[in-house]
Design a protein around this motif. Structure first.
Motif, PDB file in Angstrom:
ATOM      1  N   GLY A  56       6.598  23.125   4.756  1.00 13.77           N
ATOM      2  CA  GLY A  56       6.445  21.382   5.093  1.00 13.77           C
ATOM      3  C   GLY A  56       7.215  21.158   3.770  1.00 13.77           C
ATOM      4  O   GLY A  56       6.630  20.224   3.083  1.00 13.77           O
TER       5      GLY A  56
ATOM      6  N   GLY B 143       9.807  19.650   3.027  1.00 14.22           N
ATOM      7  CA  GLY B 143      10.667  18.721   3.066  1.00 14.22           C
ATOM      8  C   GLY B 143      10.275  17.214   2.746  1.00 14.22           C
ATOM      9  O   GLY B 143      10.952  16.341   2.982  1.00 14.22           O
TER      10      GLY B 143
ATOM     11  N   GLY C 155       6.867  14.922   0.683  1.00 14.13           N
ATOM     12  CA  GLY C 155       5.506  14.791  -0.031  1.00 14.13           C
ATOM     13  C   GLY C 155       5.298  15.920  -1.168  1.00 14.13           C
ATOM     14  O   GLY C 155       5.969  16.364  -1.816  1.00 14.13           O
ATOM     15  N   PHE C 156       3.952  16.374  -0.914  1.00 14.51           N
ATOM     16  CA  PHE C 156       3.599  17.420  -1.895  1.00 14.51           C
ATOM     17  C   PHE C 156       4.350  18.665  -1.698  1.00 14.51           C
ATOM     18  O   PHE C 156       4.724  19.388  -2.810  1.00 14.51           O
ATOM     19  CB  PHE C 156       2.036  17.815  -1.546  1.00 14.51           C
ATOM     20  N   GLY C 157       4.920  19.074  -0.632  1.00 14.63           N
ATOM     21  CA  GLY C 157       5.789  20.443  -0.308  1.00 14.63           C
ATOM     22  C   GLY C 157       7.066  20.283  -1.190  1.00 14.63           C
ATOM     23  O   GLY C 157       7.471  21.088  -1.721  1.00 14.63           O
TER      24      GLY C 157
ATOM     25  N   ASN D  52      10.905  25.472   3.732  1.00 16.15           N
ATOM     26  CA  ASN D  52      10.569  25.352   5.148  1.00 16.15           C
ATOM     27  C   ASN D  52      10.106  24.066   5.517  1.00 16.15           C
ATOM     28  O   ASN D  52       9.550  23.277   4.884  1.00 16.15           O
ATOM     29  CB  ASN D  52       9.413  26.489   5.693  1.00 16.15           C
TER      30      ASN D  52
ATOM     31  N   SER E  88      11.305  19.605  10.274  1.00 18.54           N
ATOM     32  CA  SER E  88      12.343  18.781  10.515  1.00 18.54           C
ATOM     33  C   SER E  88      13.557  19.152   9.878  1.00 18.54           C
ATOM     34  O   SER E  88      13.061  19.473   8.408  1.00 18.54           O
ATOM     35  CB  SER E  88      11.902  17.176  10.288  1.00 18.54           C
TER      36      SER E  88
ATOM     37  N   ASP F 216       8.580  26.378  12.883  1.00 18.64           N
ATOM     38  CA  ASP F 216       7.533  25.878  12.973  1.00 18.64           C
ATOM     39  C   ASP F 216       6.317  26.609  12.878  1.00 18.64           C
ATOM     40  O   ASP F 216       6.245  27.778  13.518  1.00 18.64           O
ATOM     41  CB  ASP F 216       7.582  25.322  14.664  1.00 18.64           C
TER      42      ASP F 216
ATOM     43  N   SER G 245       3.384  26.718  12.895  1.00 23.16           N
ATOM     44  CA  SER G 245       2.112  27.058  13.838  1.00 23.16           C
ATOM     45  C   SER G 245       2.409  28.224  14.846  1.00 23.16           C
ATOM     46  O   SER G 245       1.549  28.564  15.371  1.00 23.16           O
ATOM     47  CB  SER G 245       1.648  25.778  14.659  1.00 23.16           C
TER      48      SER G 245
ATOM     49  N   ALA H  98       2.348  23.022   4.805  1.00 18.55           N
ATOM     50  CA  ALA H  98       2.629  22.258   6.127  1.00 18.55           C
ATOM     51  C   ALA H  98       1.441  21.670   6.598  1.00 18.55           C
ATOM     52  O   ALA H  98       0.321  22.239   6.668  1.00 18.55           O
ATOM     53  CB  ALA H  98       3.651  23.100   7.244  1.00 18.55           C
ATOM     54  N   GLY H  99       1.383  20.467   6.713  1.00 13.70           N
ATOM     55  CA  GLY H  99       0.232  19.696   7.465  1.00 13.70           C
ATOM     56  C   GLY H  99       0.316  18.591   8.513  1.00 13.70           C
ATOM     57  O   GLY H  99       1.370  17.812   8.208  1.00 13.70           O
ATOM     58  N   VAL H 100      -0.488  18.348   9.156  1.00 16.09           N
ATOM     59  CA  VAL H 100      -0.482  17.215  10.073  1.00 16.09           C
ATOM     60  C   VAL H 100      -2.032  16.692  10.238  1.00 16.09           C
ATOM     61  O   VAL H 100      -2.872  17.394   9.711  1.00 16.09           O
ATOM     62  CB  VAL H 100      -0.162  17.522  11.422  1.00 16.09           C
TER      63      VAL H 100
ATOM     64  N   VAL I 260      -1.552  23.784  13.070  1.00  8.43           N
ATOM     65  CA  VAL I 260      -0.630  23.452  11.917  1.00  8.43           C
ATOM     66  C   VAL I 260      -1.459  23.849  10.741  1.00  8.43           C
ATOM     67  O   VAL I 260      -0.869  24.449   9.879  1.00  8.43           O
ATOM     68  CB  VAL I 260       0.012  22.187  11.862  1.00  8.43           C
TER      69      VAL I 260
ATOM     70  N   THR J 192       1.817   8.493   0.335  1.00  9.17           N
ATOM     71  CA  THR J 192       2.644   9.117   1.499  1.00  9.17           C
ATOM     72  C   THR J 192       2.204   8.264   2.714  1.00  9.17           C
ATOM     73  O   THR J 192       1.499   7.470   2.902  1.00  9.17           O
ATOM     74  CB  THR J 192       2.386  10.460   1.806  1.00  9.17           C
TER      75      THR J 192
ATOM     76  N   LEU K 263       1.029   9.127   5.346  1.00  5.88           N
ATOM     77  CA  LEU K 263      -0.310   9.455   5.831  1.00  5.88           C
ATOM     78  C   LEU K 263      -1.355   8.673   5.349  1.00  5.88           C
ATOM     79  O   LEU K 263      -2.451   8.516   6.023  1.00  5.88           O
ATOM     80  CB  LEU K 263      -0.493  10.973   5.386  1.00  5.88           C
TER      81      LEU K 263
HETATM   82  P1  ADP Z   1       1.572  15.318   2.755  1.00  7.63           P
HETATM   83  O1  ADP Z   1       0.996  14.179   2.134  1.00  7.63           O
HETATM   84  O2  ADP Z   1       0.720  16.777   2.768  1.00  7.63           O
HETATM   85  O3  ADP Z   1       2.908  15.902   1.667  1.00  7.63           O
HETATM   86  P2  ADP Z   1       3.808  14.986   4.511  1.00  7.63           P
HETATM   87  O4  ADP Z   1       3.597  14.440   5.870  1.00  7.63           O
HETATM   88  O5  ADP Z   1       4.701  14.211   3.521  1.00  7.63           O
HETATM   89  O6  ADP Z   1       2.278  15.116   3.770  1.00  7.63           O
HETATM   90  O7  ADP Z   1       4.385  16.434   4.427  1.00  7.63           O
HETATM   91  C1  ADP Z   1       3.648  17.510   5.450  1.00  7.63           C
HETATM   92  C2  ADP Z   1       5.171  18.280   5.876  1.00  7.63           C
HETATM   93  O8  ADP Z   1       4.962  19.108   6.675  1.00  7.63           O
HETATM   94  C3  ADP Z   1       6.194  17.398   6.489  1.00  7.63           C
HETATM   95  O9  ADP Z   1       7.481  17.444   5.868  1.00  7.63           O
HETATM   96  C4  ADP Z   1       6.225  17.950   7.944  1.00  7.63           C
HETATM   97  O10 ADP Z   1       7.477  17.700   8.613  1.00  7.63           O
HETATM   98  C5  ADP Z   1       6.246  19.172   8.018  1.00  7.63           C
HETATM   99  N1  ADP Z   1       5.251  19.926   8.847  1.00  7.63           N
HETATM  100  C6  ADP Z   1       4.588  19.405   9.650  1.00  7.63           C
HETATM  101  N2  ADP Z   1       4.264  20.356  10.789  1.00  7.63           N
HETATM  102  C7  ADP Z   1       5.161  21.395  10.710  1.00  7.63           C
HETATM  103  C8  ADP Z   1       5.128  22.530  11.180  1.00  7.63           C
HETATM  104  N3  ADP Z   1       4.584  22.834  12.164  1.00  7.63           N
HETATM  105  N4  ADP Z   1       5.708  23.660  10.779  1.00  7.63           N
HETATM  106  C9  ADP Z   1       6.554  23.085   9.616  1.00  7.63           C
HETATM  107  N5  ADP Z   1       6.602  22.001   8.866  1.00  7.63           N
HETATM  108  C10 ADP Z   1       5.812  21.052   9.357  1.00  7.63           C
END
Ligand code: ADP
Length: 251
Positions: free
Chosen positions: A12, A14, A16-18, A35, A38, A62, A64, A90-92, A113, A190, A192
């Protein structure tokens, strides 16, 4: 250069925190597999690191799914020869709503995830860490896993699971010199954020901020600084902790 010669995977990465963690690690000398599920964000982050003279490679997958984590470990070994640190970031989340209104599909998605990806990471990384004589995991949990607010029950539960997985993995893997720690950030600004607050208006925002003694939301830099320390040799005696990065909210 606190991570000189080390190789990290940031899931994750791409946004935010990652993104903050990937950029900070690379700035401290680590080679980073960035990683994301998207393409846009991940390519931008890895490209930015390389442009700044660092080492990074974007791998879209992905996490997950088992094979989605497997390709990351393979890429790290192939491109950089080793792996020292796996950041499960990575989180949702699901929509902020009463727990009985969250669909089974949404429940399964947040657990896949936020929780199952760490299982996949363990399956793929532990054999490599053992082969290389050690390594460390950094899991991104949340203050939500310690002190839940209403409306995000199943999301909160995933983060509670992440904290317990961290501690369980730490005790089982310590004999292999594999450290496992997690960070518990308070919400950042963010996309979220409205979902964490429940509503997105000035009054809700003020009320939320009033629960954070240092008086602001978290930033990717806050989380990256804490992750950097956990990944570095300065934390070589630290395992099994859930470190709150929350401006004092937990107090
Ligand atoms: P945070 O506040 O935790 O940083 P974000 O939504 O900005 O929240 O970042 C979470 C990242 O995790 C996003 O870039 C999203 O595309 C990624 N992500 C979500 N689901 C998956 C997955 N199944 N595999 C890889 N990356 C994922």
């Amino acid at each position: 250069m606190r991570l000189d010669g080390k190789v990290a995977i940031v899931t994750g990465g791409g946004s935010g925190f990652g993104e903050g963690i990937a950029r900070r690690f690379a700035g401290e000398g680590a080679a980073v597999i960035v990683n994301d599920i998207s393409r846009d964000g991940g390519e931008r982050v890895a490209g930015g690191i390389v442009q700044d003279g660092g080492r990074a490679l974007f791998v879209q997958s992905d996490v997950s799914k088992s094979e989605g984590v497997g390709v990351l470990v393979e890429a790290a070994i192939r491109a950089f020869g080793q792996i020292d640190c796996m950041v499960n970031n990575a989180g949702v989340t699901h929509r902020n709503q009463p727990l009985t209104e969250v669909s089974e599909a949404e429940f399964d998605r947040v657990f896949a995830v936020n929780v199952k990806a760490i299982y996949h990471a363990a399956i793929h990384c532990v054999p490599q860490f053992r082969r290389l004589g050690g390594g460390n995991f950094i899991n991104i949990a949340s203050t939500a896993g310690l002190r839940p607010r209403p409306g995000l029950t199943w999301y909160n539960s995933t983060k509670g699971a992440v904290i317990t997985m961290t501690k369980s993995m730490a005790v089982e893997l310590a004999a292999d010199q594999i450290r496992v720690n997690c960070l518990c950030p308070v919400a950042g600004e963010t996309p979220l954020l409205p979902s964490f607050m429940g509503r997105d208006d000035a009054e809700t925002r003020e009320r939320f901020l009033a629960t954070i003694p240092l008086g602001r939301f978290s930033t990717p830099a806050d989380i990256a600084n804490a992750a950097l320390w956990l990944a570095s040799d300065e934390a070589e005696f630290i395992t099994g902790i859930a470190m709150e990065v929350d401006g004092g909210r937990s107090v």
